[in-house]
Scaffold this motif. Structure first.
Motif, PDB file in Angstrom:
ATOM      1  N   ASN A  72       0.863  -1.177   0.000  1.00  0.00           N
ATOM      2  CA  ASN A  72       0.000   0.000   0.000  1.00  0.00           C
ATOM      3  C   ASN A  72       0.903   1.232   0.000  1.00  0.00           C
ATOM      4  O   ASN A  72       2.026   1.188   0.518  1.00  0.00           O
ATOM      5  N   LEU A  73       0.421   2.342  -0.555  1.00  0.00           N
ATOM      6  CA  LEU A  73       1.271   3.525  -0.537  1.00  0.00           C
ATOM      7  C   LEU A  73       0.448   4.796  -0.517  1.00  0.00           C
ATOM      8  O   LEU A  73      -0.744   4.806  -0.856  1.00  0.00           O
ATOM      9  N   ILE A  74       1.114   5.885  -0.106  1.00  0.00           N
ATOM     10  CA  ILE A  74       0.527   7.220  -0.185  1.00  0.00           C
ATOM     11  C   ILE A  74       1.510   8.133  -0.901  1.00  0.00           C
ATOM     12  O   ILE A  74       2.703   8.159  -0.596  1.00  0.00           O
ATOM     13  N   GLY A 235       1.747  17.349   7.363  1.00  0.00           N
ATOM     14  CA  GLY A 235       2.834  16.997   8.272  1.00  0.00           C
ATOM     15  C   GLY A 235       2.951  15.524   8.573  1.00  0.00           C
ATOM     16  O   GLY A 235       4.016  15.063   8.983  1.00  0.00           O
ATOM     17  N   ASN A 236       1.878  14.758   8.377  1.00  0.00           N
ATOM     18  CA  ASN A 236       1.909  13.339   8.768  1.00  0.00           C
ATOM     19  C   ASN A 236       1.182  12.454   7.757  1.00  0.00           C
ATOM     20  O   ASN A 236       0.252  11.734   8.110  1.00  0.00           O
ATOM     21  N   PRO A 237       1.566  12.476   6.478  1.00  0.00           N
ATOM     22  CA  PRO A 237       0.822  11.693   5.474  1.00  0.00           C
ATOM     23  C   PRO A 237       0.826  10.193   5.754  1.00  0.00           C
ATOM     24  O   PRO A 237      -0.196   9.525   5.588  1.00  0.00           O
ATOM     25  N   LYS A 238       1.974   9.648   6.165  1.00  0.00           N
ATOM     26  CA  LYS A 238       2.057   8.199   6.422  1.00  0.00           C
ATOM     27  C   LYS A 238       1.171   7.831   7.617  1.00  0.00           C
ATOM     28  O   LYS A 238       0.417   6.847   7.556  1.00  0.00           O
ATOM     29  N   GLU A 239       1.242   8.613   8.687  1.00  0.00           N
ATOM     30  CA  GLU A 239       0.421   8.339   9.866  1.00  0.00           C
ATOM     31  C   GLU A 239      -1.056   8.409   9.524  1.00  0.00           C
ATOM     32  O   GLU A 239      -1.843   7.545   9.937  1.00  0.00           O
ATOM     33  N   LEU A 240      -1.465   9.441   8.766  1.00  0.00           N
ATOM     34  CA  LEU A 240      -2.869   9.581   8.390  1.00  0.00           C
ATOM     35  C   LEU A 240      -3.320   8.393   7.551  1.00  0.00           C
ATOM     36  O   LEU A 240      -4.388   7.816   7.788  1.00  0.00           O
ATOM     37  N   ALA A 241      -2.508   8.003   6.560  1.00  0.00           N
ATOM     38  CA  ALA A 241      -2.874   6.887   5.683  1.00  0.00           C
ATOM     39  C   ALA A 241      -3.042   5.599   6.484  1.00  0.00           C
ATOM     40  O   ALA A 241      -3.990   4.831   6.274  1.00  0.00           O
ATOM     41  N   GLU A 242      -2.120   5.345   7.412  1.00  0.00           N
ATOM     42  CA  GLU A 242      -2.195   4.104   8.189  1.00  0.00           C
ATOM     43  C   GLU A 242      -3.345   4.133   9.182  1.00  0.00           C
ATOM     44  O   GLU A 242      -3.878   3.075   9.545  1.00  0.00           O
ATOM     45  N   ARG A 243      -3.757   5.316   9.633  1.00  0.00           N
ATOM     46  CA  ARG A 243      -4.949   5.411  10.485  1.00  0.00           C
ATOM     47  C   ARG A 243      -6.214   5.195   9.664  1.00  0.00           C
ATOM     48  O   ARG A 243      -7.193   4.605  10.152  1.00  0.00           O
ATOM     49  N   GLU A 247      -3.379  -0.404   7.810  1.00  0.00           N
ATOM     50  CA  GLU A 247      -2.394  -1.330   7.255  1.00  0.00           C
ATOM     51  C   GLU A 247      -1.092  -0.564   7.058  1.00  0.00           C
ATOM     52  O   GLU A 247      -1.113   0.674   6.980  1.00  0.00           O
ATOM     53  N   PRO A 248       0.038  -1.250   6.964  1.00  0.00           N
ATOM     54  CA  PRO A 248       1.307  -0.558   6.668  1.00  0.00           C
ATOM     55  C   PRO A 248       1.222   0.143   5.311  1.00  0.00           C
ATOM     56  O   PRO A 248       0.676  -0.417   4.342  1.00  0.00           O
ATOM     57  N   VAL A 249       1.751   1.350   5.242  1.00  0.00           N
ATOM     58  CA  VAL A 249       1.687   2.157   4.018  1.00  0.00           C
ATOM     59  C   VAL A 249       3.060   2.743   3.733  1.00  0.00           C
ATOM     60  O   VAL A 249       3.714   3.278   4.636  1.00  0.00           O
ATOM     61  N   HIS A 250       3.499   2.643   2.490  1.00  0.00           N
ATOM     62  CA  HIS A 250       4.783   3.218   2.075  1.00  0.00           C
ATOM     63  C   HIS A 250       4.562   4.670   1.640  1.00  0.00           C
ATOM     64  O   HIS A 250       3.641   4.966   0.859  1.00  0.00           O
ATOM     65  N   LEU A 251       5.404   5.573   2.129  1.00  0.00           N
ATOM     66  CA  LEU A 251       5.282   6.998   1.812  1.00  0.00           C
ATOM     67  C   LEU A 251       6.194   7.362   0.649  1.00  0.00           C
ATOM     68  O   LEU A 251       7.382   7.039   0.642  1.00  0.00           O
ATOM     69  N   ILE A 252       5.618   8.089  -0.330  1.00  0.00           N
ATOM     70  CA  ILE A 252       6.399   8.661  -1.432  1.00  0.00           C
ATOM     71  C   ILE A 252       6.187  10.174  -1.396  1.00  0.00           C
ATOM     72  O   ILE A 252       5.070  10.661  -1.657  1.00  0.00           O
ATOM     73  N   ASP A 253       7.252  10.910  -1.041  1.00  0.00           N
ATOM     74  CA  ASP A 253       7.104  12.372  -0.932  1.00  0.00           C
ATOM     75  C   ASP A 253       8.213  13.140  -1.641  1.00  0.00           C
ATOM     76  O   ASP A 253       8.339  14.354  -1.474  1.00  0.00           O
TER      77      ASP A 253
END
Length: 863
Positions: A72-74, A235-243, A247-253
Motif C-alpha cells: 500500500n502507498l501514499i 505533516g503526517n501523510p504516512k500516519e494519516l494513511a495508516e490510520r 495497514e502498513p503504508v509506504h510513503l512517497i514524498d
C-alpha cells in the motif's frame, strides 16, 4: 512577459511595495525522469506514447515499483505533479492483466469524480483500442453517486471495471446493498483514495470506519484490495494513511516533477488609522491586485474564505469591469465565481472556460483547492489565510502548472492569525505543514458504524472491527443488544431495526439535509437557484437575508425548515446582511483539569489559589437572533432586524481557562478589570425616571414612544469612562432610547473587556496550531462568577458534533498558546484594541488591549 513586468511594477509602486512584508522566490526545478518500466504491459506503454508520455517522474516510477511489490502507498507531492497517472498506471495494468479485476476510486466530492472520469475514460479508451482483446475484456469506468440515474445503476454494478464514487455514497448506497455488487467485491483489487488530506477531523474519523466496513465486506467475498492514497503536503501523510486504512503504508514524498519559477508574496493592507489599528479591507485590496493581473491578461484564481466573500469580491470585480470596458459577451463571462451552492452544470461550464482560457479570473472558495483540472493559471490570490499551511500551499499550487512562472499572494486580513503571519512570515515559510488528526475509535462515531456494519453482515462473537479486538467489539455489541438494536443467535449478532442505519448517519459535520433555494420566473414557475446545507441555512438564508449567487442579489422571503426550501426574490439592493448569534454553554463532564501558576509576575500572585485550565464535554446552544444591514463598500450599519429562529444544540468538547479569585482581585486593584457589573447607585431608578419624563417617554433617535416595555436610559459617554458615578449619571450625559436604537448605539460605544479580548485573541490564534479552519472552533466567555465554571472563564470549543480532539490538543499546548497570544497583542501597533489583536472597542468606545495584556502577563508568568 506580462507577469514579470507586473511583478517589477509592484516592487516600485508606492501603493503596493511598502505593504509587501515578505517576498519568497523559488527557483525553477528540473524534472527527475526515468524511462517507462520494462514490466509495463504493452497496451499501456503504447497508450502512454500515443499521449506523448515517454518517461515517468521519479515519484511515479517509485509508486509503480512499490505497488507491483504488493505494498500500500501514499503519494504526498505537490499540486499538478502527476499523482493521477501514478495511481492509474498500476490499476490499469491490473485491468489489462486480469479481465475480471475491479477497482474503486474514492473522491471527496462529486465534482472531482466527474473531473477524473474524463481523464480515466480517455486512457481506457486508447488501451481498449490498442489491445488485441481476445478475451473481449471491457475497460469501462463509471461514476456511481447520488446523481447516477436508477436505470443506469444495474449496468454499472455489473460492467464497470473502475467505479468512481465518494465516501458518502459508499456509506449509504453501496455497502448496505453489497449483495448487488457480488462480482465487483469478489474481484476488487485496488482502492484509490484521492485528496486523502481532506479526511481529517470528524469527516476523516467517519471515513476510516467506512473503510473498515469496506474491508470487512470485501473479505466476506474473498478479496483483500490494496490501497493507494494521494494527498497534498501535510505533516503526517504516512500516519494519516495508516490510520485510515489500518495497514502498513509506504510513503512517497520526493516530488520529481518539473516546476517553473514561483513567487510567494505576503501583502498586508496599509493602516488607515494607526491608533485604532484599522487597515484597508483585505477584500478590496485583493480586488485591486486581481484587477492588475486581469489588466495584464494573467489568468488568476482568487480564493476567498467564505461563500459570502466570494460573491462580494465577484460583485466588485464585475462592477469594475463594467465601468472600465466596453460591455460585451466576452467581458460578461471572463470573470466568474465558483463555490458550493452552484449547480453542477454551472461548475462544469466554469471549469471548461478556465481550461480553454475564456475565463480570465475566477473567484472561488476552497472548492477549487482540490485537484479539479482547470489548466495552468498564472496567479493565485489568497484573500485571507485559509486556516492551515497545507491549505495555503494547496491553493498557491493552483498557479504555475508546468515550467511557466507564477505568483501567489496572501493578502492578510485584519484577523489576528493573518496579522501574526504578516509580522512573522518565517513562521509560515519555515514551519512544517500541520498534522491531520482523526479518531476512528471515537465512541459515538464507532457505535454508528458498528450499527451499519451489523446491518451489512452479522457479527460473529469475538470478531474484531479494524484494529479493535473482538473482546472490545463484543462490549459495544452487548450495549446495542441491551438497547434492542441487536439480536444474538447462534453466536452471531444480527441487526434488529426495520430500516438500514446508514441512511440516518452523516459522515460530515454539516447536516445531511440540504435546503433548496427557489425563485420564481416571470411566468410564475419555480426554478432552483442553488442549495445550502441545513446547518448554514439559518444564518445564510434566514428571512430578510440578502443572498448572493453569481453576484446576483436575492431577498429571502421565507425559510421553511420543515420542507427544506428557501423562497427567494431577485432584487437590486444597496446593502448586504450579517446574522447575529447568541450562544450559551453548559458543562457536561470534565475530562482533565490542572492548576496554572501565577509564576513571578507580582509578589501577591504567590498567594494560594490558582487559575485553572481544563477540557471536557460541553452542550452548546446557538440561536440566530437578529441580522444587521450594512451598506456596500462603506460597510456602514443601516439597521438591525430581530429574528425568531429555532435554536440549534451541539454536544461537543471544549477547552477552557478559569481565572482564580486572587487573579481578579489583583487585576481589579490594578485597574485592569472591567467585567464587574455597573453599579449605577441607589438613586438610579429615580434618575432614570427623570430622564424618561424629560424626554417625553420617546426614543431620542427614532421618536418611537414607549408601549408595554419601558425605554432604556443610555450613558452618552460610557459609565466606566468616569471616576465617579455622580459624574456619569449627570442628566446631560443621559438620554432615552428604544431597545433597537440602544443596541445600535451600544455597538458604536462598546467597551471590550480584557477577558473578551483574551477570548478573541486565543480563538483567532488557536487554528494556527491545529489543522482546522477558524470556523471549526467556537469561543464563549463567562465574564463573572458563574455556576457552570466557577470564576470568569474563556471557552474554546469544537464546532463539530462530539468534538475530534482539538480541545484536548489546546489543553496540552496551553502554555505555547498563551505565549503566542502575548506576542500578538504586545506587538500590535494599535493603542487600545483592534481587529488584529483583541478586537475593536467601537467607533467611540474602548478596547481591552491593556486589560488583556495584564491577564496574559499573569497567565504567562511574564514580569
Amino acid at each position: 512577459m506580462p507577469l514579470a513586468s507586473l511583478l517589477d511594477l509592484w516592487k516600485r509602486d508606492p501603493a503596493t511595495a511598502p505593504n509587501i512584508t515578505a517576498w519568497q522566490t523559488l527557483p525553477p526545478r528540473p524534472a527527475q525522469t526515468h524511462p517507462l518500466p520494462d514490466d509495463l504491459p504493452a497496451p499501456l506503454s503504447q497508450a502512454l506514447i500515443a499521449a506523448g508520455i515517454h518517461s515517468l517522474y521519479s515519484h511515479q516510477l517509485e509508486a509503480w515499483t512499490h505497488v507491483r511489490a504488493g505494498e500500500n502507498l501514499i503519494l504526498s507531492t505537490g499540486t499538478a505533479s502527476g499523482k493521477t497517472l501514478a495511481y492509474n498506471l498500476p490499476v490499469i495494468s491490473e485491468l489489462i492483466t486480469d479481465p475480471n479485476s475491479r477497482a474503486l476510486y474514492l473522491f471527496p466530492t462529486k465534482a472531482l469524480a466527474q473531473d477524473q472520469l474524463s481523464v480515466i475514460s480517455d486512457q481506457l479508451s486508447v488501451i481498449e483500442n490498442t489491445t488485441n482483446n481476445t478475451q473481449h475484456a471491457t475497460f469501462t469506468a463509471s461514476i456511481y453517486d447520488g446523481d447516477t440515474p436508477s436505470s443506469a445503476r444495474p449496468s454499472i454494478r455489473r460492467n464497470a471495471r473502475i467505479v468512481l464514487t465518494n465516501p458518502d455514497m459508499l456509506h449509504t448506497g453501496i455497502l448496505p446493498h453489497h449483495t448487488n455488487w457480488l462480482e465487483f467485491f469478489s474481484n476488487l483489487k485496488f482502492v484509490v483514495i484521492d485528496e486523502a488530506h481532506i479526511y481529517r477531523g470528524v469527516f476523516g474519523s467517519h471515513v476510516a470506519n467506512v473503510i473498515r466496513r469496506l474491508k470487512r465486506v470485501a473479505n466476506f467475498y474473498g478479496s483483500a484490495p490494496k490501497f493507494i492514497l494521494a494527498s497534498a503536503t501535510i505533516g503526517n501523510p504516512k500516519e494519516l494513511a495508516e490510520r485510515l486504512v489500518e495497514e502498513p503504508v509506504h510513503l512517497i514524498d520526493n516530488d520529481g516533477s518539473a516546476r517553473g519559477p514561483r513567487y510567494f508574496l505576503i501583502y498586508n493592507p496599509p493602516l488607515v488609522d494607526s491608533s485604532l489599528g484599522l487597515r484597508k479591507s483585505s477584500l478590496l485590496e485583493g480586488v485591486r491586485l486581481a484587477q492588475d493581473l486581469l489588466n495584464q491578461n494573467v489568468q488568476t484564481v482568487v480564493f476567498a474564505r467564505s461563500r459570502r466573500s466570494v460573491e462580494i469580491i465577484l460583485t466588485y470585480l464585475q462592477q469594475s469591469e463594467t465601468a472600465t470596458s466596453v460591455r460585451n459577451t466576452q467581458h460578461a463571462t471572463r470573470i466568474r465565481g465558483y463555490r458550493s451552492g452552484y449547480l453542477p452544470s454551472q461548475r462544469r461550464e466554469i471549469e471548461k472556460g478556465l481550461r480553454e482560457g475564456t475565463i480570465k479570473t475566477v473567484v472561488a472558495t476552497n472548492a477549487l483547492e482540490l485537484g479539479i483540472d482547470i489548466g495552468g493559471l498564472g496567479a493565485a490570490i489568497l484573500v485571507g489565510y485559509p486556516g492551515t499551511v497545507a491549505s495555503a500551499r494547496q491553493q498557491a499550487g493552483r498557479a504555475g502548472r508546468g515550467l511557466e512562472s507564477a505568483v501567489s499572494i496572501l493578502v492578510a486580513s485584519a484577523n489576528p492569525i493573518d496579522q501574526f503571519l504578516a509580522h512573522h512570515p518565517e513562521y509560515f515559510f519555515e514551519r512544517s505543514p500541520e498534522r491531520a488528526l482523526i479518531n476512528p475509535d471515537h465512541l459515538l462515531i464507532l457505535l454508528e458504524h458498528l450499527r451499519c456494519a451489523m446491518f451489512e453482515l452479522p457479527f460473529q462473537k469475538n470478531e474484531g472491527f479494524g484494529s479493535l479486538s473482538g473482546e472490545t467489539i463484543d462490549e459495544f455489541l452487548h450495549f446495542l443488544l441491551s438497547a434492542g438494536e441487536a439480536h444474538l443467535s447462534n453466536e452471531k449478532y444480527y441487526w434488529m431495526a426495520d430500516q438500514y442505519p446508514a441512511a440516518n448517519i452523516s459522515l460530515r459535520s454539516a447536516s445531511p439535509q440540504s435546503v433548496v433555494l427557489q425563485a420564481m420566473t416571470e411566468d410564475g414557475r419555480p426554478w432552483t437557484v442553488g442549495i445550502v446545507d441545513g446547518e448554514s441555512a439559518a444564518w445564510l438564508t434566514h428571512p430578510g437575508a440578502i443572498y448572493l449567487h453569481e453576484a446576483q442579489q436575492y431577498f429571502v422571503e421565507e425559510l421553511n425548515l420543515e420542507d427544506h426550501i428557501a423562497r427567494l426574490k431577485p432584487i437590486v439592493s444597496d446593502y448586504y446582511t450579517e446574522p447575529l448569534r447568541q450562544t450559551s454553554v453548559e458543562l457536561i463532564s470534565v475530562s482533565d483539569s490542572q492548576d496554572t501558576h501565577y509564576a513571578t509576575y507580582h509578589p501577591e500572585a504567590k498567594r494560594s489559589g490558582h487559575n485553572t485550565k481544563a477540557w471536557g464535554e460541553l452542550q452548546v446552544t446557538t440561536q440566530v437572533t437578529a441580522f444587521l444591514k450594512r451598506r456596500w463598500y462603506t460597510h456602514e450599519p443601516l439597521g438591525q432586524e430581530p429574528l425568531d429562529m429555532p435554536p440549534s444544540e451541539l454536544q461537543t468538547t471544549g477547552y477552557w481557562l478559569t481565572l482564580a479569585e486572587e487573579t481578579v482581585t489583583h487585576l481589579r486593584a490594578a485597574g485592569a478589570w472591567s467585567n464587574d457589573p455597573n453599579d449605577y447607585g441607589p438613586d438610579w431608578n429615580k434618575t432614570r425616571d427623570r430622564v424618561r419624563t424629560r424626554d417625553g417617554y420617546k426614543c431620542q433617535v427614532c421618536g418611537t414612544p414607549e408601549s408595554t416595555r419601558q425605554h432604556d436610559v443610555h450613558h452618552k459617554i460610557p459609565f466606566r469612562a468616569f471616576t465617579s458615578r455622580e459624574e456619569a449619571n449627570r442628566l446631560e450625559n443621559l438620554t432615552t432610547l428604544c431597545p433597537s436604537c440602544h443596541k445600535k448605539v451600544e455597538e458604536n460605544v462598546r467597551m471590550r473587556s480584557g477577558l473578551a479580548g483574551l477570548a478573541y485573541a486565543l480563538g483567532n490564534l488557536a487554528p494556527l496550531f491545529l489543522m482546522c479552519d477558524p470556523s471549526d472552533l467556537g469561543t464563549h466567555i463567562e465574564p463573572v462568577d458563574n455556576q457552570t465554571f466557577g470564576g470568569p472563564t474563556v471557552v474554546l470549543y469544537d464546532s463539530v458534533p462530539a468534538g475530534i480532539g482539538f480541545s484536548e490538543k489546546l489543553f496540552e499546548m496551553h502554555d505555547e498558546l498563551i505565549a503566542r497570544a502575548y506576542e500578538l497583542v504586545s506587538e500590535c501597533a494599535c493603542e487600545d484594541g483592534c481587529p488584529s489583536c483583541v478586537g475593536p472597542g467601537g467607533e467611540n468606545g474602548y478596547g481591552g488591549r491593556q486589560e488583556a495584556l495584564e491577564i496574559l502577563k499573569i497567565l504567562g508568568g511574564i514580569a
